[in-house]
Design a protein around this motif. Structure first.
Motif, short mmCIF file in Angstrom:
data_model
loop_
_atom_site.label_atom_id
_atom_site.label_comp_id
_atom_site.label_asym_id
_atom_site.label_seq_id
_atom_site.Cartn_x
_atom_site.Cartn_y
_atom_site.Cartn_z
N ASP A 1 0.82 -1.22 0.00
CA ASP A 1 0.00 0.00 0.00
C ASP A 1 0.85 1.26 0.00
OD1 ASP A 1 -2.23 -1.61 0.07
OD2 ASP A 1 -2.59 -1.36 2.22
N VAL A 2 1.95 1.25 0.76
CA VAL A 2 2.75 2.46 0.94
C VAL A 2 3.81 2.61 -0.15
CG1 VAL A 2 4.39 3.63 2.47
CG2 VAL A 2 2.34 2.54 3.42
N TYR A 3 4.48 1.52 -0.50
CA TYR A 3 5.64 1.62 -1.38
C TYR A 3 5.35 1.24 -2.83
CZ TYR A 3 8.20 2.27 2.92
OH TYR A 3 8.64 2.77 4.13
N GLY A 4 4.28 0.51 -3.08
CA GLY A 4 3.90 0.18 -4.45
C GLY A 4 5.01 -0.49 -5.23
N SER A 5 5.37 0.08 -6.37
CA SER A 5 6.37 -0.53 -7.24
C SER A 5 7.78 -0.47 -6.66
CB SER A 5 6.36 0.16 -8.61
OG SER A 5 6.69 1.53 -8.48
N ASP A 6 7.97 0.26 -5.57
CA ASP A 6 9.29 0.34 -4.93
C ASP A 6 9.48 -0.73 -3.86
OD1 ASP A 6 9.95 2.56 -6.46
OD2 ASP A 6 9.13 3.96 -5.01
N ALA A 7 8.51 -1.63 -3.69
CA ALA A 7 8.58 -2.67 -2.66
C ALA A 7 9.24 -3.93 -3.21
CB ALA A 7 7.19 -2.99 -2.15
N ILE A 8 10.02 -4.58 -2.36
CA ILE A 8 10.56 -5.91 -2.65
C ILE A 8 10.03 -6.85 -1.57
CG2 ILE A 8 12.63 -7.36 -2.79
CD1 ILE A 8 14.16 -4.90 -3.73
N ARG B 1 0.97 -11.27 -3.04
CA ARG B 1 0.10 -10.93 -4.17
C ARG B 1 -0.09 -9.42 -4.25
NH1 ARG B 1 -3.72 -13.97 -2.99
NH2 ARG B 1 -3.34 -15.63 -4.53
N ALA B 2 -0.29 -8.79 -3.11
CA ALA B 2 -0.50 -7.34 -3.08
C ALA B 2 0.73 -6.59 -3.60
CB ALA B 2 -0.84 -6.88 -1.67
N ILE B 3 1.92 -7.06 -3.21
CA ILE B 3 3.15 -6.41 -3.69
C ILE B 3 3.29 -6.57 -5.19
CG2 ILE B 3 5.69 -6.57 -3.65
CD1 ILE B 3 5.50 -7.10 -0.66
N LYS B 4 3.04 -7.77 -5.69
CA LYS B 4 3.15 -8.00 -7.13
C LYS B 4 2.15 -7.14 -7.90
CE LYS B 4 3.11 -11.51 -10.73
NZ LYS B 4 2.73 -12.89 -11.11
N GLN B 5 0.90 -7.10 -7.41
CA GLN B 5 -0.12 -6.31 -8.10
C GLN B 5 0.17 -4.82 -8.06
OE1 GLN B 5 -3.75 -7.62 -6.16
NE2 GLN B 5 -4.00 -9.37 -7.55
N ALA B 6 0.92 -4.39 -7.04
CA ALA B 6 1.28 -2.97 -6.94
C ALA B 6 2.49 -2.63 -7.81
CB ALA B 6 1.58 -2.61 -5.49
N GLY B 7 3.04 -3.62 -8.49
CA GLY B 7 4.20 -3.38 -9.36
C GLY B 7 5.53 -3.63 -8.70
N GLY B 8 5.53 -4.15 -7.47
CA GLY B 8 6.77 -4.45 -6.79
C GLY B 8 7.39 -5.75 -7.28
N THR B 9 8.50 -6.14 -6.65
CA THR B 9 9.24 -7.33 -7.05
C THR B 9 9.10 -8.38 -5.95
OG1 THR B 9 10.84 -5.91 -8.17
CG2 THR B 9 11.48 -8.19 -7.81
N THR B 10 8.86 -9.64 -6.35
CA THR B 10 8.63 -10.70 -5.36
C THR B 10 9.58 -11.87 -5.56
OG1 THR B 10 6.88 -11.66 -6.77
CG2 THR B 10 6.20 -10.10 -5.05
N PHE B 11 10.12 -12.35 -4.44
CA PHE B 11 11.06 -13.47 -4.44
C PHE B 11 10.56 -14.54 -3.45
CE2 PHE B 11 13.67 -9.82 -5.56
CZ PHE B 11 14.47 -10.31 -6.59
N ALA B 12 11.02 -15.78 -3.68
CA ALA B 12 10.77 -16.87 -2.73
C ALA B 12 12.02 -17.73 -2.63
CB ALA B 12 9.58 -17.72 -3.16
N GLN B 13 12.26 -18.25 -1.43
CA GLN B 13 13.29 -19.25 -1.22
C GLN B 13 12.86 -20.56 -1.88
OE1 GLN B 13 14.02 -19.98 2.92
NE2 GLN B 13 15.52 -21.61 2.57
N ASP B 14 13.78 -21.27 -2.53
CA ASP B 14 13.39 -22.48 -3.25
C ASP B 14 13.25 -23.67 -2.30
OD1 ASP B 14 15.98 -23.31 -2.66
OD2 ASP B 14 16.55 -23.67 -4.75
N GLU B 15 12.71 -24.75 -2.82
CA GLU B 15 12.40 -25.93 -2.01
C GLU B 15 13.65 -26.57 -1.43
OE1 GLU B 15 9.99 -30.20 -2.31
OE2 GLU B 15 10.26 -28.97 -4.11
N ALA B 16 14.69 -26.71 -2.25
CA ALA B 16 15.87 -27.45 -1.82
C ALA B 16 16.55 -26.82 -0.61
CB ALA B 16 16.87 -27.56 -2.97
#
Length: 355
Positions: free
Chosen positions: A271-278, A294-309
Motif C-alpha cells: 500500500d505504501v511503497y507500491g512498485s518500490d517494494a521488494i 500478491r498485493a506487492i506484485k499487483q502494486a508493481g513491486g518485485t517478489t522473491f521466494a526461497q526455493d524448495e531445496a
C-alpha cells in the motif's frame, strides 16, 4: 499411521511430566526416552533412534546447547528446543548449531500445548544433516558496496524503497544466512515478520545483531525506517508501515493463527511503497504471506521466494509460488546478491536529483 518416536530432555521432573502428558494424549506419539541432562540426551539419541528430541537448555552435566551440538555432530536428529523464555538468546544459538525451532515450556492445556503437538508432528518429518562441530565464526564476508553521491532529494527518495521478508519454521536460520552477508550500508530498510512464540523476539534480535553487519532491533511504534537497518516484528502485535515511513503496531486479532501476521506487514508495504517494494517469502508452514506477496506484485513491486531445496519447510513459499505471486524463486544463498542487485539498480536509476 506410524507412531512418532520422541525423546524428552529436561532436568525438571515436573516439566517432563507435562511434556509426556501432552505428547502422549492422542496416541500418535511415543515417548521412547526421558533424559535428565544433556549427556543422557546424547546417549539416547544414539541408542533409541528417536525421530525428534525436545530439548531444554539449562541442564546439569551437559547443557542443552552442548548436547545439540554433539547430537548434530554424531548423527543429525530433528530437535525442538522447549525452554524458558529467559533462555531466549541461548535458544537462538541452539538454532545456529542445528536445532529446528524454539518454543516456551507449555502448560498442560492451552494454545502452547496444542502448538507443541503441532510442531512435533511437523518437525519429526524434517530431514536434517549431520554438522561439523561449532567453531568461532569469522565475520561475514560482505559484498563490496559503492556509496553513491547524495543530495537532500536523493536521500528522501531512499526512504521510499524497502525490503519486506515473511518467514516461519526454519526462518531464523534462513535469516541469518541471508542477512549476515549483506553490507552495513545496504541502501534500504529491511522489515521482517517471523512467526515466533511470545517472549523470544528480543533474544532473536540480539542473536542476529551479534552476527550481522547491520543493526537489528525489534520495531517500535512510530520508529522511522532507515536504510541499512533491520526491523523485526514483535510477536504480540502486527507490524505495519505508514506513508510517513514509520513503523506502527496493530493489535493482533484474538483468533489469529499467526504471530506476527506476515500478510498484514506485506499488505502495508504494498500500500505504501507500491512498485518500490521488494517482497521475499522464506521457509515456513502454512499460507501466511501469500496474500501479502500478491498485493506487492499487483502494486508493481518485485517478489522473491526461497526455493524448495534450501527450505526447512517448503510451505509458505510453495503456496506463494503455486498462487503465481512469486516472480523469482531462488536458492537461499543466491538471495543476498540478488537483493543487492535489485536495490543497487534502483539506486543507480535514481542517482540524479529529483525534480
Amino acid at each position: 499411521m506410524s507412531v512418532i518416536r520422541v525423546v524428552i530432555a529436561d532436568d525438571s521432573q515436573v516439566a517432563r511430566d507435562v511434556l509426556r502428558d501432552i505428547l502422549s494424549r492422542d496416541g500418535d506419539i511415543e515417548i521412547v526416552g526421558e533424559a535428565k541432562n544433556g549427556r543422557e540426551a546424547v546417549t539416547m539419541a544414539k541408542r533409541l533412534a528417536p525421530q525428534l528430541i525436545t530439548m531444554d537448555l539449562n541442564m546439569p552435566v551437559m547443557d542443552g546447547l552442548s548436547a545439540i551440538e554433539e547430537i548434530m555432530y554424531t548423527k543429525g536428529v530433528p530437535i525442538l528446543v522447549v525452554s524458558d523464555r529467559s533462555d531466549a538468546q541461548t535458544a537462538y544459538q541452539a538454532l545456529e548449531v542445528g536445532a529446528l525451532e524454539v518454543m516456551p515450556k507449555p502448560a498442560l492445556e492451552g494454545a502452547d500445548a496444542e502448538r507443541l503437538l503441532e510442531r512435533v508432528r511437523l518437525l519429526a518429518g524434517v530431514t536434517v544433516i549431520t554438522r561439523l562441530r561449532r567453531h568461532t565464526m569469522a565475520p561475514a564476508a560482505l559484498t563490496p558496496f559503492t556509496t553513491l553521491p547524495t543530495s537532500s532529494a536523493y536521500i528522501a527518495r531512499d526512504y521510499q524503497h524497502v525490503v519486506a521478508i515473511a518467514c516461519s519454521t526454519g526462518g531464523p536460520q534462513a535469516l541469518l544466512r541471508l542477512l549476515r552477508t549483506l553490507p552495513v550500508d545496504f541502501p534500504a530498510p529491511i522489515v521482517i515478520a517471523q512467526h515466533i512464540s511470545h517472549g523470544f523476539i528480543g533474544g532473536m534480535a540480539e542473536w542476529l545483531a551479534s552476527l550481522c553487519a547491520m543493526p537489528v532491533s525489534v520495531g517500535q511504534e512510530n520508529e522511522l525506517l532507515r536504510p541499512g537497518h533491520i526491523y523485526l516484528s514483535p510477536s504480540e502485535s502486527d507490524l505495519c508501515v505508514t506513508p510517513g515511513h514509520r513503523l506502527t503496531l496493530q493489535s493482533s486479532p484474538q483468533n489469529s493463527l499467526y504471530h506476527p501476521n506476515c500478510d498484514v506487514l506485506l499488505q502495508s508495504i504494498a500500500d505504501v511503497y507500491g512498485s518500490d517494494a521488494i517482497g521475499l517469502i522464506l521457509t515456513g508452514m502454512g499460507r501466511d504471506g501469500v496474500n501479502g506477496m500478491r498485493a506487492i506484485k499487483q502494486a508493481g513491486g518485485t517478489t522473491f521466494a526461497q526455493d524448495e531445496a534450501s527450505s526447512v519447510i517448503y510451505g509458505m513459499n510453495q503456496e506463494a509460488v503455486k498462487a503465481g505471486v512469486v516472480q523469482y524463486e531462488l536458492p537461499l544463498d543466491s538471495l543476498p546478491e540478488r537483493l543487492l542487485r535489485e536495490v543497487r539498480a534502483y539506486r543507480y536509476s535514481r542517482s540524479e536529483p529529483l525534480a
